[in-house]
Motif scaffolding. Sequence first.
Motif, PDB file in Angstrom:
ATOM      1  N   GLY A 178       0.945  -1.153  -0.030  1.00  0.00           N
ATOM      2  CA  GLY A 178      -0.004  -0.049   0.099  1.00  0.00           C
ATOM      3  C   GLY A 178       0.763   1.251  -0.082  1.00  0.00           C
ATOM      4  N   ARG A 179       2.004   1.218   0.148  1.00  0.00           N
ATOM      5  CA  ARG A 179       2.800   2.553   0.265  1.00  0.00           C
ATOM      6  C   ARG A 179       2.990   2.932  -1.235  1.00  0.00           C
ATOM      7  NH1 ARG A 179       8.351   0.646   2.586  1.00  0.00           N
ATOM      8  NH2 ARG A 179       7.695  -1.341   1.713  1.00  0.00           N
ATOM      9  N   LYS A 180       2.952   4.197  -1.198  1.00  0.00           N
ATOM     10  CA  LYS A 180       3.207   4.875  -2.697  1.00  0.00           C
ATOM     11  C   LYS A 180       4.533   5.567  -2.793  1.00  0.00           C
ATOM     12  CE  LYS A 180      -1.861   6.192  -2.647  1.00  0.00           C
ATOM     13  NZ  LYS A 180      -2.453   5.192  -3.331  1.00  0.00           N
ATOM     14  N   TYR A 181       5.003   5.430  -4.162  1.00  0.00           N
ATOM     15  CA  TYR A 181       6.151   5.794  -4.477  1.00  0.00           C
ATOM     16  C   TYR A 181       6.263   6.807  -5.545  1.00  0.00           C
ATOM     17  CZ  TYR A 181       7.977   2.322  -1.162  1.00  0.00           C
ATOM     18  OH  TYR A 181       8.383   1.500  -0.220  1.00  0.00           O
ATOM     19  N   SER A 182       6.961   8.085  -5.413  1.00  0.00           N
ATOM     20  CA  SER A 182       6.757   8.943  -6.575  1.00  0.00           C
ATOM     21  C   SER A 182       7.899   8.539  -7.518  1.00  0.00           C
ATOM     22  CB  SER A 182       6.896  10.506  -6.282  1.00  0.00           C
ATOM     23  OG  SER A 182       6.152  10.924  -5.282  1.00  0.00           O
ATOM     24  N   ILE A 183       7.915   8.597  -8.670  1.00  0.00           N
ATOM     25  CA  ILE A 183       8.882   8.205  -9.659  1.00  0.00           C
ATOM     26  C   ILE A 183       9.832   9.480 -10.069  1.00  0.00           C
ATOM     27  CG2 ILE A 183       9.284   7.604 -12.031  1.00  0.00           C
ATOM     28  CD1 ILE A 183       6.652   6.045 -11.583  1.00  0.00           C
ATOM     29  N   ASP A 184      10.991   9.368  -9.666  1.00  0.00           N
ATOM     30  CA  ASP A 184      11.915  10.488  -9.898  1.00  0.00           C
ATOM     31  C   ASP A 184      12.400  10.792 -11.120  1.00  0.00           C
ATOM     32  OD1 ASP A 184      12.164  10.950  -7.016  1.00  0.00           O
ATOM     33  OD2 ASP A 184      13.831   9.640  -6.727  1.00  0.00           O
ATOM     34  N   ARG A 185      12.473   9.545 -11.823  1.00  0.00           N
ATOM     35  CA  ARG A 185      13.223   9.800 -13.200  1.00  0.00           C
ATOM     36  C   ARG A 185      12.838   8.646 -14.024  1.00  0.00           C
ATOM     37  NH1 ARG A 185      19.272  10.666 -14.697  1.00  0.00           N
ATOM     38  NH2 ARG A 185      19.603   9.052 -12.857  1.00  0.00           N
ATOM     39  N   ILE A 186      12.538   8.391 -15.374  1.00  0.00           N
ATOM     40  CA  ILE A 186      12.331   7.372 -16.091  1.00  0.00           C
ATOM     41  C   ILE A 186      13.849   7.103 -16.985  1.00  0.00           C
ATOM     42  CG2 ILE A 186      11.232   6.554 -18.143  1.00  0.00           C
ATOM     43  CD1 ILE A 186       8.931   8.431 -17.446  1.00  0.00           C
ATOM     44  N   LEU A 187      14.428   5.978 -16.491  1.00  0.00           N
ATOM     45  CA  LEU A 187      15.740   5.794 -17.261  1.00  0.00           C
ATOM     46  C   LEU A 187      15.790   5.298 -18.416  1.00  0.00           C
ATOM     47  CD1 LEU A 187      16.974   4.075 -13.853  1.00  0.00           C
ATOM     48  CD2 LEU A 187      17.538   6.523 -14.704  1.00  0.00           C
ATOM     49  N   LYS A 188      14.578   4.243 -18.737  1.00  0.00           N
ATOM     50  CA  LYS A 188      14.407   3.779 -19.963  1.00  0.00           C
ATOM     51  C   LYS A 188      13.039   3.277 -20.304  1.00  0.00           C
ATOM     52  CE  LYS A 188      16.629  -0.339 -19.985  1.00  0.00           C
ATOM     53  NZ  LYS A 188      17.473  -1.563 -20.085  1.00  0.00           N
ATOM     54  N   ILE A 189      12.772   3.324 -21.660  1.00  0.00           N
ATOM     55  CA  ILE A 189      11.535   2.909 -22.032  1.00  0.00           C
ATOM     56  C   ILE A 189      11.623   1.811 -23.344  1.00  0.00           C
ATOM     57  CG2 ILE A 189       9.263   3.655 -23.123  1.00  0.00           C
ATOM     58  CD1 ILE A 189       9.956   6.644 -22.034  1.00  0.00           C
ATOM     59  N   GLU A 190      10.995   0.796 -23.339  1.00  0.00           N
ATOM     60  CA  GLU A 190      11.372  -0.127 -24.101  1.00  0.00           C
ATOM     61  C   GLU A 190       9.985  -0.839 -24.432  1.00  0.00           C
ATOM     62  OE1 GLU A 190      14.452  -3.209 -23.126  1.00  0.00           O
ATOM     63  OE2 GLU A 190      14.225  -2.505 -21.288  1.00  0.00           O
ATOM     64  N   ARG A 191       9.718  -1.516 -25.692  1.00  0.00           N
ATOM     65  CA  ARG A 191       8.731  -2.367 -25.914  1.00  0.00           C
ATOM     66  C   ARG A 191       8.791  -3.701 -25.799  1.00  0.00           C
ATOM     67  NH1 ARG A 191       4.730  -0.526 -29.913  1.00  0.00           N
ATOM     68  NH2 ARG A 191       4.338  -2.795 -30.488  1.00  0.00           N
ATOM     69  N   CYS A 192       8.256  -4.403 -25.172  1.00  0.00           N
ATOM     70  CA  CYS A 192       8.422  -6.013 -24.710  1.00  0.00           C
ATOM     71  C   CYS A 192       7.230  -6.692 -24.725  1.00  0.00           C
ATOM     72  CB  CYS A 192       9.228  -6.036 -23.400  1.00  0.00           C
ATOM     73  SG  CYS A 192       8.672  -5.377 -22.244  1.00  0.00           S
ATOM     74  N   ALA A 193       7.459  -7.869 -24.578  1.00  0.00           N
ATOM     75  CA  ALA A 193       6.205  -8.955 -24.725  1.00  0.00           C
ATOM     76  C   ALA A 193       5.676  -9.038 -23.268  1.00  0.00           C
ATOM     77  CB  ALA A 193       6.706 -10.282 -25.326  1.00  0.00           C
ATOM     78  N   SER A 194       4.390  -9.079 -23.125  1.00  0.00           N
ATOM     79  CA  SER A 194       3.518  -9.056 -21.853  1.00  0.00           C
ATOM     80  C   SER A 194       3.274 -10.550 -21.860  1.00  0.00           C
ATOM     81  CB  SER A 194       2.382  -8.073 -22.056  1.00  0.00           C
ATOM     82  OG  SER A 194       1.704  -8.367 -20.745  1.00  0.00           O
ATOM     83  N   ARG A 195       4.100 -11.279 -21.002  1.00  0.00           N
ATOM     84  CA  ARG A 195       3.551 -12.709 -20.870  1.00  0.00           C
ATOM     85  C   ARG A 195       2.609 -13.013 -20.156  1.00  0.00           C
ATOM     86  NH1 ARG A 195       9.750 -12.889 -19.341  1.00  0.00           N
ATOM     87  NH2 ARG A 195      10.649 -13.074 -21.195  1.00  0.00           N
ATOM     88  N   LYS A 196       2.202 -11.980 -19.009  1.00  0.00           N
ATOM     89  CA  LYS A 196       0.950 -12.243 -18.146  1.00  0.00           C
ATOM     90  C   LYS A 196      -0.188 -11.759 -18.975  1.00  0.00           C
ATOM     91  CE  LYS A 196      -0.792 -10.710 -13.725  1.00  0.00           C
ATOM     92  NZ  LYS A 196      -0.532  -9.984 -12.584  1.00  0.00           N
ATOM     93  N   ALA A 197      -0.277 -10.657 -19.861  1.00  0.00           N
ATOM     94  CA  ALA A 197      -1.574 -10.263 -20.292  1.00  0.00           C
ATOM     95  C   ALA A 197      -1.647 -10.773 -21.926  1.00  0.00           C
ATOM     96  CB  ALA A 197      -1.748  -9.107 -20.258  1.00  0.00           C
TER      97      ALA A 197
END
Length: 60
Positions: A28-47
Amino acid sequence: MNKVYVDVVAEFRKDGQLVPIFFTWEDGRKYSIDRILKIERCASRKAGGVGMMYTCMIQG
């Protein structure tokens, strides 16, 4: 390292960019995102299909 799925609050910008703002951890703890280091397309095995994976920095 185990993968953990979390709830994310994100912002859609008018240029179509999706920007994660913060996420809620399993306990339940919330964390703010300081910085986005990398964005990449990848397969979603769960969905199934393909999605975007964001590697983010939190708390420095």
